[in-house]
Design an enzyme around this catalytic site. Structure first.
Site, PDB file in Angstrom:
ATOM      1  N   GLU A  52       0.876  -1.172   0.000  1.00 35.69           N
ATOM      2  CA  GLU A  52       0.000   0.000   0.000  1.00 35.69           C
ATOM      3  C   GLU A  52       0.909   1.215   0.000  1.00 35.69           C
ATOM      4  O   GLU A  52       1.490   1.563   1.028  1.00 35.69           O
ATOM      5  CB  GLU A  52      -0.912  -0.028   1.232  1.00 35.69           C
ATOM      6  N   CYS A  96      -2.435   9.189   2.909  1.00 37.16           N
ATOM      7  CA  CYS A  96      -2.051   8.677   1.589  1.00 37.16           C
ATOM      8  C   CYS A  96      -3.098   8.973   0.528  1.00 37.16           C
ATOM      9  O   CYS A  96      -2.779   9.034  -0.664  1.00 37.16           O
ATOM     10  CB  CYS A  96      -1.776   7.185   1.644  1.00 37.16           C
TER      11      CYS A  96
END
Lengths: 468, 453
Positions: A209, A243
């Site tokens: 990720e 993010c």
């Protein structure tokens, strides 16, 4: 190899089969729930110390979102664990064909610092639910949370099967030399490469990720104030250290004129006249990142914000204009409370701009015209997409969460986490009888057998099963 | 190097043009592939025969049938596979559109293997095309006739820029692997699998690795030995043992070992006749290197049947070894040849322990009349896939994912799983710009009241 002992201890626990029964997994997950309940205050304090995380944000993300995942998992675990019976073809019609959900074994989760509990717990929940033993490595950057996790979490879980390792860069490199059966990494793309390279030595599958620059296109037809609020909220949440934060805005010069006062108002509504005094605005996690983000301000012009206070690692909610694609702020993921605006003439130019860069974790598009939103969706490629809002797609556990290309590989959340940590094993259980049906497949081959096989394998186009 | 850059660059430009996104285009390409397989059947069978000494009916059954089936399935299901999938929403998103969109990855690389040289390139290709990607195809140079044929045929039937074929050996493959792809599917051995994954890591490219290992085959005392041995014989000696999911070795009680040998011998007679070498249905080892390798595995072993070889034609007779020691060479590496070692174990517990001490295999086989025993073996072991009371067949059920775990690989394909492997499942949430009042709850300034609500 300083971690060999730990890994082999966990592997022995894995081989004992302890983590496989559903009751065991449920007990561990419930314990995680208790951790969140009992240590809520400690979590709020630790994340406040680490990055000035506002208690509201910490409660929402670290506690509530994590708890949602535990509940979702507990509610559905028995269903997820079950063998999935599949369709058979004519030859296997009388057999039992199913997908068995096997745990991988001993898995490693490396968590980042920006949502240090949430991004550690969600993969952990899935790994436990799937029946694995887990080594968890919280981020050394969020020091207080790291200490909390290392000191407190193990007492909630079975120490035979779950371990917390604290490690900096050097130690993590040593940790990665060991063989794991799965590695789940959240962090920067550059480190993602290192993790995958290390995993390749042991043929260990990975989920990465990562991140990137999430573009946010704002069309000329939209409710400007609403857009400004949603974009500002997504950008400045956790002082930009998210993010999936909208990294930069793409809009026309006309829209920029309207957007700036709207953004100014939104920021003022959210944080008051001086965000530094607001309990709802965070800080940068460490000095290194503070320097890094500060340097990005040397791009375009500051029209909103720009104030800094190094001793607190405070950077005000900032908006930049006159930003060129070649400016420093457009070269790397900002991960800070700075919103650059890049001018594009129209939606097609925005799409070309987005497509000329690495695939981001998420693409945002704002417009009251559905067609515009859909055009951006159809013509771009990204981990996820959210139209007319920011961050929210992540709160739906029925949506897979993950990146593409530089922004990552694999996905999780909800059932997708369980599936990530599960080996889907194709199983066919046949009977020993009816051997006569197998005869056409055996040598010696005769014309007759070939004819039989061919006829039996006549594949019809419409809705027929595949015959062999 | 330049050639590779050009080929991949052209494929990427072709992908970026957007022409392979429409379902109509993908269907058209799949239909063309189907035509190719039907029109060029003779040539395909001839190439496979030249590479593996495989008879026409054999090659048809092993390679062409499966490809046609996969094509039909893909064309039938593509609209439903490609359709956006709505998902369950929560209270906050109740009025919004939330769905998962399957999108192409971009330019994918398929590296084929030599043992089933046609199907191992075609089956992934079908999935990759169905998912809307551009595909660079690299067939194995070891099965050179099929590689050349694929290189000749694909451009005649498919879009040349989107689906280029690259031929060559190790140097060319190494160069190819320096290029950036959006997914790599590799079929082959674990050693090279590691190299492929390490190269992919540089670009953060996801990989599907279809590798191998030693697929164990446990025969319980309580089973119809004649039937079990017939099925095992079929699977073991098909393609001269050169099948990634072949039963590599047998585990059984010492008391039935000789019966197992007798049954396999009888079946071999039935399948290939008195003189195996002259049977048109028995294949050959792919090349001298592998011939010598397999020969080496026979050293010091008790040969209960077979053992005859002929280097000139790379012929190795169907061979059975008995009382094999777990530490011997033949038990160290994947045999990939017509040599079947029998290792005796005194109980199913010992068998399970034996299997678990070793790397996870691609396939696991167990023969027994006892359903509980079968359930137990599956439960207490790990493998890519399982077939109980037969061999191979799990690989032929389109809805079952086909792939390895641990050393035998990662990822899976076949049928819908191919489509998913070569797609990105993109989460999409489309909200309304109105109804801002609902959002007020989440905006600062925060308050306990808001959280409690």
């Amino acid at each position: 190899n300083p971690y060999a002992g730990l890994v082999s201890r966990l592997r022995a626990a894995w081989l004992s089969g302890k983590t496989r029964p559903m009751e065991y997994r449920v007990a561990q997950l419930e314990a995680l729930g208790r951790f969140l309940d009992e240590k809520k205050q400690d979590i709020l304090e630790a994340t406040a110390s680490d990055m000035g995380k506002p208690p509201f944000e910490a409660e929402f993300t670290e506690i509530i979102l994590s708890r949602n995942e535990i509940h979702e998992t507990l509610n559905n675990l028995s269903c997820w664990m079950k063998d999935k019976y599949t369709e058979r073809n004519l030859v296997t019609w009388l057999d039992s064909a199913f997908i068995r959900k096997d745990p991988y074994g001993v898995v490693l989760i490396i968590a980042p610092w920006n949502y240090p509990i949430y991004l550690l717990l969600v993969p952990l929940i899935g790994a436990i639910a799937a029946g694995n033993c887990v080594v968890v490595k919280p981020s050394e950057m969020s020091r207080n949370t790291e200490r909390l996790v290392a000191e407190v979490l193990p007492s909630y879980l079975d120490k035979d099967c779950f371990a917390v390792v604290t490690a900096g860069v050097q130690e993590t490199t040593r940790l990665l030399e060991n063989k794991f059966d799965y590695i789940f990494f959240t962090g920067a793309s550059s480190v993602g490469r290192i993790v995958m390279t290390a995993a390749a030595k042991h043929l260990t599958p990975v989920t990465l990720e990562l991140g990137g620059k999430n573009p946010c296109y704002v069309s000329d037809t939209c409710d400007v104030q609403n857009v400004a609020q949603r974009v500002a909220w997504g950008r400045f949440f956790n002082a930009g250290q998210t993010c999936i934060a909208p990294d930069y805005v793409l809009c026309s010069a006309e829209m920029q004129e309207k957007l700036l006062p709207a953004l100014r108002k939104a920021i003022s509504d959210f944080y008051g006249p001086n965000p530094r005094d607001s309990p709802d605005f965070g800080r940068i996690v460490g000095d290194k990142h503070f320097q890094r983000v500060q340097a990005l301000l040397r791009s375009g012009h500051v029209v909103i914000g720009g104030e800094m206070e190094e001793s607190e690692r405070y950077i005000a909610p900032t908006v930049l204009v006159d930003v060129q694609p070649s400016d420093p702020v457009m070269q790397e993921e900002i991960f800070g409370p700075i919103l650059p605006i890049v001018i594009v003439a129209n939606v097609d130019e925005a799409i070309d701009f987005i497509n000329s860069r690495e695939r981001p974790l998420v693409v945002y598009a704002f417009s009251s015209n559905d067609k515009v939103v859909n055009r951006v969706l159809e013509r771009t490629s990204s981990g996820g997409f959210c139209g007319n809002d920011t961050l929210m797609h992540v709160t739906l556990t029925s949506l897979p969460f993950g990146g593409m290309g530089n922004s990552g590989l694999g996905m999780y959340h909800g059932k997708f986490t369980f599936d990530t940590f599960t080996h889907h094993r194709g199983c066919l259980h046949r009977g020993m009888g009816r051997e006569i049906l197998n005869n056409p497949r055996y040598p010696p081959y005769t014309q007759k057998k070939m004819g039989l096989t061919r006829a039996a394998s006549e594949v019809k186009r419409k809705g027929a099963c595949t015959l062999l | 190097m330049e050639r590779m850059q050009q080929v991949v660059g052209r494929a990427r430009a072709a992908f970026n043009s957007g022409r392979c996104r429409s379902l109509e285009f993908r269907m058209q390409q799949l239909k063309a592939l189907e035509r190719m397989v039907q029109e060029k059947e003779k040539e395909i069978l001839a190439a496979i025969k030249a590479d593996l000494h495989k008879s026409g009916p054999n090659a048809y059954g092993h390679e062409i049938l499966g490809v046609l089936g996969e094509l039909a399935l893909a064309m039938d299901k593509l609209p439903s596979w490609a359709a956006p999938q709505p998902v369950k929403r929560n209270l906050l998103t109740m009025r919004d559109e939330a769905y998962i969109c399957s999108e192409p990855l971009g330019v994918v690389l398929i590296i084929g293997a030599w043992n089933y040289p046609f199907v191992l390139v075609m089956q992934p290709l079908i999935g990759a095309i169905a998912a809307g990607n551009a595909v660079v195809v690299k067939p194995s140079e070891i099965s050179e006739n099929t590689a050349q044929l694929v290189a000749d045929l694909l451009p005649q039937y498919l879009d040349r820029e989107l689906y280029p074929v690259v031929t060559g050996g190790v140097p060319e493959t190494t160069q190819l692997l320096t290029q950036r792809f959006d997914h790599i599917l590799y079929t082959g051995n674990s050693t090279v699998g590691k190299i492929v994954m390490a190269a992919a890591a540089k670009h953060l490219t996801p990989v599907t690795l279809e590798l191998g290992g030693k697929s164990p085959c446990y025969i319980d005392k309580d089973c119809d030995l004649a039937v079990a041995c017939r099925r095992i014989t079929w699977g073991k000696y098909m393609n001269c043992g050169q099948t990634c999911i072949a039963p590599d070795y047998i585990l059984c009680d010492p008391s039935i070992q000789s019966k197992v040998v007798e049954n396999i011998k009888a079946t071999l007679q039935e399948f290939y006749g008195e003189d195996v070498k002259s049977s048109p249905d028995y294949e050959r080892i792919i090349n001298k290197r592998h011939f010598k390798r397999i020969l080496g595995l026979l050293e010091g072993q008790k040969i209960a049947h077979g053992g005859q070889t002929d280097e000139a034609s790379c012929f190795i007779a169907p061979t059975i070894l008995t009382d094999v020691s777990p530490e011997s060479k033949v038990m160290e590496e994947e045999i990939f040849g017509p040599v079947l070692p029998i290792v005796t174990v005194k109980s199913v517990d010992e068998a399970i322990e034996f299997i678990n001490r070793r790397e996870k295999p691609l396939a696991l086989y167990v023969f027994s009349n006892n359903k509980q025993l079968i359930r137990r073996v599956i439960l207490e072991t790990s493998s890519g896939g399982v077939t109980a009371n037969d061999v191979f067949m799990h690989a032929l059920v389109p809805d079952l994912p086909f792939g390895g775990v641990g050393n035998s690989g990662m990822g899976a394909y076949h049928g819908k799983h191919s489509f998913e492997t070569f797609s990105h499942r993109r989460a999409c949430l489309i909200k309304d710009l109105k109804m801002e009042v609902v959002n007020k709850l989440r905006y600062p300034p925060g308050s306990q009241k808001k959280v409690d609500w």
